[in-house]
Design an enzyme around this catalytic site. Structure first.
Site, short mmCIF file in Angstrom:
data_model
loop_
_atom_site.label_atom_id
_atom_site.label_comp_id
_atom_site.label_asym_id
_atom_site.label_seq_id
_atom_site.Cartn_x
_atom_site.Cartn_y
_atom_site.Cartn_z
N TYR A 11 -1.52 1.93 10.63
CA TYR A 11 -2.23 0.66 10.85
C TYR A 11 -2.93 0.66 12.21
O TYR A 11 -4.05 0.16 12.34
CB TYR A 11 -1.27 -0.52 10.73
CG TYR A 11 -0.69 -0.66 9.33
CD1 TYR A 11 -1.52 -0.57 8.22
CD2 TYR A 11 0.67 -0.85 9.12
CE1 TYR A 11 -1.01 -0.66 6.94
CE2 TYR A 11 1.19 -0.94 7.84
CZ TYR A 11 0.34 -0.86 6.75
OH TYR A 11 0.85 -0.95 5.49
N ARG B 2 -1.31 11.88 4.25
CA ARG B 2 -2.06 12.52 5.36
C ARG B 2 -3.29 13.26 4.87
O ARG B 2 -3.70 14.26 5.44
CB ARG B 2 -1.17 13.46 6.18
CG ARG B 2 0.00 12.81 6.88
CD ARG B 2 -0.38 11.73 7.86
NE ARG B 2 -1.12 12.14 9.03
CZ ARG B 2 -0.58 12.45 10.20
NH1 ARG B 2 0.72 12.40 10.34
NH2 ARG B 2 -1.34 12.78 11.23
N VAL C 59 0.90 5.74 -0.93
CA VAL C 59 0.27 6.98 -1.38
C VAL C 59 1.38 7.93 -1.80
O VAL C 59 2.44 8.01 -1.13
CB VAL C 59 -0.59 7.59 -0.23
CG1 VAL C 59 -1.07 8.99 -0.58
CG2 VAL C 59 -1.76 6.67 0.10
N ILE D 232 0.87 -1.18 0.00
CA ILE D 232 0.00 0.00 0.00
C ILE D 232 0.90 1.22 0.00
O ILE D 232 1.91 1.26 0.72
CB ILE D 232 -0.98 0.01 1.20
CG1 ILE D 232 -1.90 1.25 1.14
CG2 ILE D 232 -0.26 -0.07 2.53
CD1 ILE D 232 -3.10 1.16 2.09
N ASN E 194 9.46 1.79 9.96
CA ASN E 194 8.45 2.57 9.24
C ASN E 194 7.37 3.06 10.22
O ASN E 194 6.24 2.56 10.26
CB ASN E 194 7.84 1.72 8.12
CG ASN E 194 7.01 2.55 7.16
OD1 ASN E 194 6.70 3.71 7.44
ND2 ASN E 194 6.66 1.96 6.02
N GLU F 162 2.68 -6.99 7.00
CA GLU F 162 3.98 -6.73 7.61
C GLU F 162 4.42 -5.31 7.27
O GLU F 162 4.15 -4.81 6.18
CB GLU F 162 5.06 -7.68 7.06
CG GLU F 162 4.98 -9.09 7.60
CD GLU F 162 3.92 -9.91 6.90
OE1 GLU F 162 3.66 -9.64 5.71
OE2 GLU F 162 3.36 -10.81 7.54
N GLY G 2 -4.83 6.78 2.06
CA GLY G 2 -4.45 5.47 2.60
C GLY G 2 -5.61 4.83 3.34
O GLY G 2 -5.91 3.65 3.16
N ARG G 3 -6.30 5.64 4.13
CA ARG G 3 -7.46 5.13 4.88
C ARG G 3 -8.51 4.57 3.92
O ARG G 3 -9.05 3.48 4.14
CB ARG G 3 -8.07 6.27 5.70
CG ARG G 3 -9.36 5.91 6.39
CD ARG G 3 -9.96 7.13 7.06
NE ARG G 3 -9.13 7.61 8.14
CZ ARG G 3 -9.16 7.10 9.38
NH1 ARG G 3 -9.96 6.09 9.65
NH2 ARG G 3 -8.38 7.58 10.31
C1 LIG Z 1 1.33 4.45 5.19
C2 LIG Z 1 0.60 5.29 4.13
C3 LIG Z 1 0.05 4.35 3.05
C4 LIG Z 1 -0.57 6.03 4.80
O1 LIG Z 1 -1.31 6.70 3.78
P1 LIG Z 1 -1.91 8.16 4.01
O2 LIG Z 1 -2.79 8.47 2.87
O3 LIG Z 1 -0.82 9.12 4.29
O4 LIG Z 1 -2.75 7.94 5.36
P2 LIG Z 1 -4.08 8.71 5.81
O5 LIG Z 1 -4.01 10.15 5.45
O6 LIG Z 1 -5.27 7.94 5.32
O7 LIG Z 1 -3.93 8.56 7.38
C5 LIG Z 1 -4.92 7.98 8.24
C6 LIG Z 1 -4.42 8.10 9.66
O8 LIG Z 1 -3.23 7.29 9.85
C7 LIG Z 1 -2.33 7.98 10.74
N1 LIG Z 1 -1.11 8.34 10.00
C8 LIG Z 1 -0.89 8.26 8.66
N2 LIG Z 1 0.36 8.68 8.36
C9 LIG Z 1 0.93 9.03 9.53
C10 LIG Z 1 2.21 9.56 9.87
N3 LIG Z 1 3.14 9.83 8.94
N4 LIG Z 1 2.47 9.82 11.17
C11 LIG Z 1 1.55 9.59 12.14
N5 LIG Z 1 0.30 9.10 11.87
C12 LIG Z 1 0.01 8.83 10.58
C13 LIG Z 1 -3.04 9.24 11.20
O9 LIG Z 1 -3.75 8.93 12.38
C14 LIG Z 1 -3.97 9.51 10.05
O10 LIG Z 1 -5.10 10.26 10.40
P3 LIG Z 1 -4.95 11.89 10.54
O11 LIG Z 1 -4.18 12.38 9.35
O12 LIG Z 1 -6.39 12.32 10.57
O13 LIG Z 1 -4.22 12.10 11.83
C15 LIG Z 1 1.55 6.37 3.52
O14 LIG Z 1 2.22 7.04 4.57
C16 LIG Z 1 2.59 5.83 2.57
O15 LIG Z 1 2.32 5.64 1.39
N6 LIG Z 1 3.81 5.57 3.05
C17 LIG Z 1 4.89 5.08 2.18
C18 LIG Z 1 4.65 3.66 1.77
C19 LIG Z 1 4.54 2.76 2.98
O16 LIG Z 1 5.29 2.86 3.94
N7 LIG Z 1 3.56 1.83 2.91
C20 LIG Z 1 3.31 0.88 3.99
C21 LIG Z 1 4.23 -0.26 3.88
S1 LIG Z 1 4.05 -1.40 5.23
#
Ligand SMILES: CC(C)(COP(=O)(O)OP(=O)(O)OC[C@H]1O[C@@H](n2cnc3c(N)ncnc32)[C@H](O)[C@@H]1OP(=O)(O)O)[C@@H](O)C(=O)NCCC(=O)NCCS
Length: 155
Positions: free
Chosen positions: A128, A90, A84, A82, A121, A116, A94-95
């Site tokens: 999660y 943020r 973004v 997954i 990370n 995993e 992702g949600r």
């Molecule tokens: C992990 C990932 C997919 C999350 O996607 P996203 O679109 O940023 O997440 P969302 O905006 O839907 O976040 C939902 C909630 O998760 C939490 N969250 C997401 N990213 C966060 C961060 N960097 N730090 C702290 N909390 C976080 C928050 O509670 C957030 O809600 P809020 O913004 O209202 O506080 C994104 O950070 C990403 O693509 N990371 C790089 C790839 C990766 O690491 N993938 C996972 C591999 S295991």
């Protein structure tokens, strides 16, 4: 909340691969995404297994994607990938992607799903946890250079 995701298409693959390369130290090969896109985002394997991929858009461009596998025989799902786009993180993409996976698994009668994440990370761990998943344990050297933390949720 309406489902904002859709199955991956072949014309998404370059954007997906660009996000993949910018997000992960050991990115997946393009071929995996091409294969999934060529199968309209869903490949059925033997023994009740299915691999799926969906994307989410922002203003007509791919903002992120999710890949997961589920197995109706064992009633288990597993999120394989997954991500973004960095400048769109943020904002709830992702949600929406992960919620789609949970809803889809529930529809297929799947009871639990796992995934995993690299130990380092921390953004993924927070994400999660926020999605209601619980830390299950550690897999030493799951990645070439790092342990994995396993997360699970009962749907
Ligand atoms: C992990 C990932 C997919 C999350 O996607 P996203 O679109 O940023 O997440 P969302 O905006 O839907 O976040 C939902 C909630 O998760 C939490 N969250 C997401 N990213 C966060 C961060 N960097 N730090 C702290 N909390 C976080 C928050 O509670 C957030 O809600 P809020 O913004 O209202 O506080 C994104 O950070 C990403 O693509 N990371 C790089 C790839 C990766 O690491 N993938 C996972 C591999 S295991």
């Amino acid at each position: 909340m309406p489902d904002r995701t859709r199955p991956v298409r072949i014309d998404d693959v370059i954007a997906v691969k660009t996000i993949e390369d910018s997000c992960f130290p050991s990115p997946w090969d393009m071929d995996v995404f091409v294969t999934l896109a060529g199968s309209e985002g869903c490949i059925t394997l033997g023994r009740g297994k299915q691999v799926s991929m969906r994307v989410i858009e922002n203003n007509g461009n791919v903002a992120g994607y999710v890949v997961w596998v589920d197995c109706s025989d064992t009633s288990e799902g597993r999120v394989l990938n997954i991500a973004v786009r960095k400048n769109l993180q943020r904002r709830g993409f992702g949600r929406s992607l992960l919620q789609h996976v949970f809803d889809s698994l529930t529809e297929r009668g799947i009871k639990t799903t796992t995934l995993e994440a690299r130990e380092s990370n921390l953004a993924a761990h927070r994400f999660y946890e926020r999605m209601g998943m619980e830390e299950l344990g550690r897999v030493p050297n799951y990645y070439e250079d790092e342990d994995a933390i396993t997360y699970s949720i009962t749907l």
